[in-house]
Enzyme design. Structure first.
Site, PDB file in Angstrom:
ATOM      1  N   CYS A   1     -16.739   2.321   9.405  1.00 10.69           N
ATOM      2  CA  CYS A   1     -17.272   1.063   8.868  1.00 10.69           C
ATOM      3  C   CYS A   1     -17.890   0.214   9.977  1.00 10.69           C
ATOM      4  O   CYS A   1     -19.020  -0.251   9.849  1.00 10.69           O
ATOM      5  CB  CYS A   1     -16.139   0.311   8.181  1.00 10.69           C
ATOM      6  SG  CYS A   1     -16.646  -1.296   7.584  1.00 10.69           S
TER       7      CYS A   1
ATOM      8  N   TYR B   1     -25.482   5.883  -2.740  1.00  9.50           N
ATOM      9  CA  TYR B   1     -25.794   4.544  -2.233  1.00  9.50           C
ATOM     10  C   TYR B   1     -26.293   4.563  -0.797  1.00  9.50           C
ATOM     11  O   TYR B   1     -27.148   3.746  -0.428  1.00  9.50           O
ATOM     12  CB  TYR B   1     -24.605   3.587  -2.420  1.00  9.50           C
ATOM     13  CG  TYR B   1     -23.479   3.700  -1.414  1.00  9.50           C
ATOM     14  CD1 TYR B   1     -23.438   2.862  -0.308  1.00  9.50           C
ATOM     15  CD2 TYR B   1     -22.460   4.626  -1.576  1.00  9.50           C
ATOM     16  CE1 TYR B   1     -22.403   2.951   0.617  1.00  9.50           C
ATOM     17  CE2 TYR B   1     -21.421   4.714  -0.668  1.00  9.50           C
ATOM     18  CZ  TYR B   1     -21.391   3.880   0.427  1.00  9.50           C
ATOM     19  OH  TYR B   1     -20.379   3.973   1.338  1.00  9.50           O
TER      20      TYR B   1
ATOM     21  N   HIS C   1     -26.339 -25.120 -11.865  1.00  7.51           N
ATOM     22  CA  HIS C   1     -27.786 -25.123 -12.021  1.00  7.51           C
ATOM     23  C   HIS C   1     -28.464 -25.801 -10.829  1.00  7.51           C
ATOM     24  O   HIS C   1     -27.943 -26.807 -10.336  1.00  7.51           O
ATOM     25  CB  HIS C   1     -28.142 -25.886 -13.307  1.00  7.51           C
ATOM     26  CG  HIS C   1     -29.583 -25.841 -13.631  1.00  7.51           C
ATOM     27  ND1 HIS C   1     -30.209 -24.697 -14.104  1.00  7.51           N
ATOM     28  CD2 HIS C   1     -30.548 -26.783 -13.522  1.00  7.51           C
ATOM     29  CE1 HIS C   1     -31.489 -24.963 -14.285  1.00  7.51           C
ATOM     30  NE2 HIS C   1     -31.724 -26.212 -13.934  1.00  7.51           N
TER      31      HIS C   1
HETATM   32  C1  LIG Z   1     -23.663   4.666   6.327  1.00  8.17           C
HETATM   33  C2  LIG Z   1     -22.390   4.192   5.658  1.00  8.17           C
HETATM   34  C3  LIG Z   1     -22.375   2.979   5.017  1.00  8.17           C
HETATM   35  C4  LIG Z   1     -21.215   2.516   4.426  1.00  8.17           C
HETATM   36  N1  LIG Z   1     -21.247   1.318   3.786  1.00  8.17           N
HETATM   37  C5  LIG Z   1     -20.133   0.836   3.201  1.00  8.17           C
HETATM   38  C6  LIG Z   1     -20.136  -0.446   2.573  1.00  8.17           C
HETATM   39  O1  LIG Z   1     -21.158  -1.134   2.529  1.00  8.17           O
HETATM   40  N2  LIG Z   1     -18.991  -0.882   2.021  1.00  8.17           N
HETATM   41  C7  LIG Z   1     -17.837  -0.138   2.044  1.00  8.17           C
HETATM   42  O2  LIG Z   1     -16.806  -0.590   1.534  1.00  8.17           O
HETATM   43  N3  LIG Z   1     -17.805   1.086   2.621  1.00  8.17           N
HETATM   44  C8  LIG Z   1     -18.925   1.587   3.197  1.00  8.17           C
HETATM   45  N4  LIG Z   1     -18.895   2.812   3.818  1.00  8.17           N
HETATM   46  C9  LIG Z   1     -17.655   3.614   3.737  1.00  8.17           C
HETATM   47  C10 LIG Z   1     -16.628   3.157   4.769  1.00  8.17           C
HETATM   48  O3  LIG Z   1     -17.209   3.180   6.055  1.00  8.17           O
HETATM   49  C11 LIG Z   1     -15.412   4.081   4.726  1.00  8.17           C
HETATM   50  O4  LIG Z   1     -14.933   4.128   3.397  1.00  8.17           O
HETATM   51  C12 LIG Z   1     -14.290   3.591   5.623  1.00  8.17           C
HETATM   52  O5  LIG Z   1     -14.718   3.494   6.954  1.00  8.17           O
HETATM   53  C13 LIG Z   1     -13.097   4.547   5.527  1.00  8.17           C
HETATM   54  O6  LIG Z   1     -12.086   4.148   6.409  1.00  8.17           O
HETATM   55  P1  LIG Z   1     -11.026   5.204   6.955  1.00  8.17           P
HETATM   56  O7  LIG Z   1      -9.978   4.422   7.675  1.00  8.17           O
HETATM   57  O8  LIG Z   1     -10.583   6.095   5.862  1.00  8.17           O
HETATM   58  O9  LIG Z   1     -11.812   6.152   7.967  1.00  8.17           O
HETATM   59  P2  LIG Z   1     -12.815   5.827   9.163  1.00  8.17           P
HETATM   60  O10 LIG Z   1     -13.266   4.440   9.160  1.00  8.17           O
HETATM   61  O11 LIG Z   1     -13.825   6.907   9.110  1.00  8.17           O
HETATM   62  O12 LIG Z   1     -11.912   6.002  10.455  1.00  8.17           O
HETATM   63  C14 LIG Z   1     -11.396   7.228  10.854  1.00  8.17           C
HETATM   64  C15 LIG Z   1     -11.213   7.201  12.339  1.00  8.17           C
HETATM   65  O13 LIG Z   1     -10.409   8.304  12.740  1.00  8.17           O
HETATM   66  C16 LIG Z   1     -10.880   8.807  13.974  1.00  8.17           C
HETATM   67  N5  LIG Z   1     -10.357  10.171  14.096  1.00  8.17           N
HETATM   68  C17 LIG Z   1     -10.635  11.212  13.269  1.00  8.17           C
HETATM   69  N6  LIG Z   1      -9.895  12.292  13.654  1.00  8.17           N
HETATM   70  C18 LIG Z   1      -9.145  11.902  14.718  1.00  8.17           C
HETATM   71  C19 LIG Z   1      -8.180  12.563  15.520  1.00  8.17           C
HETATM   72  N7  LIG Z   1      -7.814  13.829  15.277  1.00  8.17           N
HETATM   73  N8  LIG Z   1      -7.619  11.890  16.540  1.00  8.17           N
HETATM   74  C20 LIG Z   1      -7.954  10.591  16.790  1.00  8.17           C
HETATM   75  N9  LIG Z   1      -8.871   9.923  16.038  1.00  8.17           N
HETATM   76  C21 LIG Z   1      -9.446  10.563  15.004  1.00  8.17           C
HETATM   77  C22 LIG Z   1     -12.384   8.720  13.820  1.00  8.17           C
HETATM   78  O14 LIG Z   1     -13.026   8.739  15.083  1.00  8.17           O
HETATM   79  C23 LIG Z   1     -12.527   7.380  13.105  1.00  8.17           C
HETATM   80  O15 LIG Z   1     -12.686   6.331  14.022  1.00  8.17           O
HETATM   81  C24 LIG Z   1     -20.037   3.301   4.460  1.00  8.17           C
HETATM   82  C25 LIG Z   1     -20.034   4.531   5.107  1.00  8.17           C
HETATM   83  C26 LIG Z   1     -21.203   4.976   5.712  1.00  8.17           C
HETATM   84  C27 LIG Z   1     -21.196   6.300   6.408  1.00  8.17           C
END
Ligand SMILES: Cc1cc2nc3c(=O)[nH]c(=O)nc-3n(C[C@H](O)[C@H](O)[C@H](O)COP(=O)(O)OP(=O)(O)OC[C@H]3O[C@@H](n4cnc5c(N)ncnc54)[C@H](O)[C@@H]3O)c2cc1C
Length: 453
Positions: free
Chosen positions: A45, A181, A439
Site C-alpha cells: 500500500c 481497478y 446545498h
Molecule cells: C497498484 C495498487 C493499488 C492499490 N490501491 C489500493 C487502494 O486504493 N485501496 C486499497 O484499500 N488497497 C489498494 N491496494 C491493495 C493494498 O495495497 C493491499 O490490499 C494491502 O497492501 C495488503 O496488505 P498486506 O498486509 O496483506 O500485504 P502487503 O502490504 O503486501 O505487505 C506484505 C509485506 O510482506 C513482506 N514480505 C513478504 N514475504 C516476506 C518474507 N518472507 N519475509 C519478510 N517480509 C516479507 C513484503 O515485502 C511486504 O512488505 C492496491 C494494490 C496495488 C498493487
C-alpha cells in the site's frame, strides 16, 4: 539483546498493512513481538500501491482542471508536465512514510528485522542471516504480488504496477492489459498525464464486480477522453521492433506502443515461505486457507491480508490484523463484517461504491427498488464538460433498508466513505430522505432521490 530475541510471543512475517497493525496492537497488550520485512516497511500500500497511485492520480487530474479553468476566467498559459519531478517527489514522500511505519513499530516496542523470514516449523522462524527465533504464535502477512497471466511470447517485455512507479520517463504510448481497478486507474493516470493510452481487456466490460451501469458510463467517459478501449481481446505476442513494441491481439489486430503494462491480477505471496514444514494448508491459488478468525490449519500459525486472498484491500488487511491481535493477545474478539466494505476506483471520473451492485442486489432482494440520477455537475456544466455524474441508491422494498450506494463522478470516494457509515448503521431510505440536503453540492442528490425506476 540477541538472547532476548530468541523467543517471542508473536513473530510477524511481513510489515505491510496487516502485519504492522497486528504487531503494534499485540505489543500494546504486552506481548513480546518481532517482525520481519524483506523489502520496505509499510508494504504494498505504502510503497507500490494505494499511496503512490493516489499521488499519480492527483497529478493526472491537473489536465482537466487546467482545461476547465478558462471558463472560470483563468488564463493558465502554456502547461508542461515533468514526470521526473513527480517521481522524485513521490519517492521522497514514500521514504518519509516508510520511516514513519518503522518508527511506529519501534515505539511500540516491536523488535524489527529488516530481512526475509521463513517458517522452519510450527513455532520457529528462520531469518535470512541464519538466526532462528522461537515464537508462541506466527502471523503470516506477506501480501501478494502482481500476476502476469498465462505466458505468451514476449511477456518479459511487459511491466507490472510494481515497475510503473519507477519508469524513468513518461511513456509517449502505453498499452495496459486488464479490466480490474488497477488497470482502469492506471489508464486514467497515464491518459491524464499525456500518454496515448490503450486499455486491452479480455472481458466485454470493465470492472467486474462493480455496478455495471457505472462501469459502462466510466468506459464511455474513457472513450470520450481519448483512451482506446479494446474489449474482448487478449495479448498474444509482444515484439520489440522499429515501432517500439508491437503487440498482437487475439482479435487479429496489432498495436504499436512504448510500454506494455500487465494488470492481470495479483497472487498471494507464499512461495518459498516454508509453509509445508509447518503443515499450513494452501488453496490452489497459493492463498493460505484461514477460518473467520484468521487461523490456518496449524494452530500456532495465523494469516491476514492479501496472502489469504479474501478481500484484497488495505483497510481489510488492517482490520484483520487488528482483530487477530485483539483476539489472541487482548482477549477481546471482534467479528469482521465483509458485507459492507466501502471501496473506490480512483479513475477520472472516480467511482465509489458500498453494498451490492444492482444485479446482485436484485437476486438477494426480490423487492429491490432502484433510485438513480444522472446529471452534469454545476462545475462541469459551467465549463461545458461532457462527463455526467451518476448516482444509484438500492433499497430493499421489503424493509426500506438501503443496501447499496454507487456514485460515479467527482469526490465519489469521499461520499461513499460516509454513505458506508449510514449503511453500516442500517439506514433506511426514509432516513436518507429525512436527512437535510447540503446545498449546493452533488452529494445532496443522494438525499433527494424521489422516484424509483
Ligand atoms: C497498484 C495498487 C493499488 C492499490 N490501491 C489500493 C487502494 O486504493 N485501496 C486499497 O484499500 N488497497 C489498494 N491496494 C491493495 C493494498 O495495497 C493491499 O490490499 C494491502 O497492501 C495488503 O496488505 P498486506 O498486509 O496483506 O500485504 P502487503 O502490504 O503486501 O505487505 C506484505 C509485506 O510482506 C513482506 N514480505 C513478504 N514475504 C516476506 C518474507 N518472507 N519475509 C519478510 N517480509 C516479507 C513484503 O515485502 C511486504 O512488505 C492496491 C494494490 C496495488 C498493487
Amino acid at each position: 539483546m540477541v538472547e532476548a530475541m530468541d523467543e517471542v510471543d508473536l513473530f510477524v512475517i511481513g510489515a505491510g498493512s496487516g502485519g504492522v497493525r497486528a504487531a503494534r496492537i499485540a505489543a500494546g497488550y504486552g506481548a513480546k513481538v518481532a517482525i520481519a520485512e524483506e523489502a520496505n516497511f509499510g508494504g504494498t500500500c505504502v510503497n507500490r500501491g494505494c499511496v503512490p497511485k493516489k499521488l499519480l492520480v492527483y497529478a493526472s487530474r491537473y489536465r482537466g482542471d487546467f482545461d476547465e479553468a478558462a471558463a472560470f476566467g483563468w488564463r493558465v498559459g502554456e502547461t508542461a508536465f515533468d514526470w521526473a519531478t513527480l517521481i522524485a517527489n513521490k519517492d521522497r514522500e514514500i521514504a518519509r512514510l516508510e520511516s514513519v511505519y518503522r518508527r511506529n513499530l519501534d515505539k511500540a516496542g516491536v523488535a524489527i528485522h529488516a530481512q526475509r523470514a521463513v517458517i522452519e516449523d510450527a513455532n520457529t522462524v528462520r531469518l535470512a542471516d541464519g538466526k532462528r527465533i522461537r515464537a508462541g504464535k506466527i502471523l503470516i502477512a506477506t501480501g501478494g504480488r502482481p500476476y502476469r497471466g498465462p505466458a505468451f511470447e514476449g511477456q518479459e517485455l511487459a511491466i507490472t504496477s510494481d515497475e510503473a512507479f519507477h519508469l524513468t520517463e513518461l511513456p509517449r504510448r502505453i498499452l495496459i492489459v486488464g479490466g480490474g481497478y488497477i488497470a482502469v486507474e492506471f489508464a486514467g493516470i497515464f491518459a491524464g498525464l499525456g500518454s496515448e493510452t490503450t486499455l486491452v481487456h479480455r472481458g466485454e466490460r470493465l470492472l467486474r464486480g462493480f455496478d455495471t451501469e457505472l462501469a459502462d458510463e466510466l468506459a464511455s467517459s474513457y472513450g470520450r477522453n481519448g483512451i482506446g478501449l479494446r474489449l474482448g481481446a487478449t495479448v498474444k505476442r509482444i515484439v520489440r521492433d522499429a515501432y517500439g513494441l508491437t503487440v498482437s491481439l487475439s482479435d487479429g489486430s496489432v498495436a504499436h506502443t512504448d510500454v506494455v503494462m500487465l494488470c492481470t491480477g495479483r497472487r498471494p505471496y507464499t512461495g518459498g515461505l516454508g509453509l509445508d514444514s509447518a503443515g499450513v494448508a494452501l488453496a490452489p491459488s497459493g492463498a493460505i486457507i484461514v477460518d473467520s478468525q484468521s487461523r490456518t490449519s496449524t494452530p500456532s500459525v495465523f494469516a491476514v491480508g492479501d496472502v489469504t486472498d479474501r478481500v484484497n484491500l488495505t483497510p481489510v488487511a488492517i482490520r484483520e490484523g487488528h482483530a487477530f491481535a485483539d483476539r489472541e493477545f487482548g482477549g477481546t474478539p471482534q467479528p469482521i463484517d465483509y458485507d459492507l466494505i466501502p471501496t473506490a476506483v480512483f479513475s477520472t471520473p472516480e467511482l465509489g461504491t458500498v453494498g451490492l451492485p444492482e444485479a446482485a442486489a436484485r437476486e438477494r432482494y426480490p423487492q429491490l427498488k432502484v433510485f438513480r440520477t444522472g446529471f452534469r455537475t454545476m462545475r462541469s456544466a459551467f465549463a461545458e464538460g461532457e462527463d455526467r455524474m451518476l448516482m444509484k441508491l438500492l433499497v430493499d422494498g421489503a424493509t426500506d433498508r438501503v443496501v447499496g450506494v454507487h456514485v460515479l463522478g467527482d469526490a465519489a470516494a469521499e461520499m461513499i466513505q460516509l454513505a458506508g457509515v449510514a449503511l453500516t448503521a442500517g439506514a433506511t431510505k426514509a432516513q436518507f430522505d429525512m436527512t437535510m440536503a447540503l446545498h449546493p453540492s452533488a452529494a445532496e442528490e443522494l438525499v433527494t432521490l424521489r422516484q424509483a425506476s
